[in-house]
Design a protein around this motif. Structure first.
Motif: not given
Length: 113
Positions: A30, A34, A37-38, A60-61, A64, A66-68, A71
């Protein structure tokens, strides 16, 4: 048992998890996922060919991540699901939200923007 390999190809990050992607194993990948992703404009392919189970924590990971990526103007594509997992993903209508591709090569082609 869970493990993952990380490599770079064509300015993309490829992640290859192996084993169960569940509540006890997601902490192993995770934070690294991330981090990628950031990064602004990230391009990530997560090849799921060696994943034999995904539970709600694993899903859930994925959501998240995908959302990051969204963004920060990037994209993550999940590829190579086994038949059982892709059927479950389709039943949950995750194909309407997450980016799926049948192979790593076809996932990499999605980054031609």
């Amino acid at each position: 048992m869970f493990d993952f390999i990380e490599e770079e190809r064509d300015e993309c990050v490829l992640l290859y998890p192996k084993g169960h992607f569940n509540h006890s194993t997601v902490p192993l990948i995770r934070d690294r996922l991330y981090e990628h992703c950031n990064e602004y404009g990230c391009r990530i392919v997560m090849c799921m060919k060696d994943v034999d189970l995904i539970d709600s924590a694993g899903l859930g990971v994925m959501v998240h991540a995908h959302k990051f990526c969204d963004k920060y103007g990037g994209m993550i594509v999940y590829s190579d699901f086994n038949d059982m997992i892709i059927k479950n993903m389709m039943m949950l209508t995750m194909d309407r939200y997450l980016n799926f591709s049948p192979t790593v090569d076809s996932a990499l082609e999605r980054f031609d923007w």
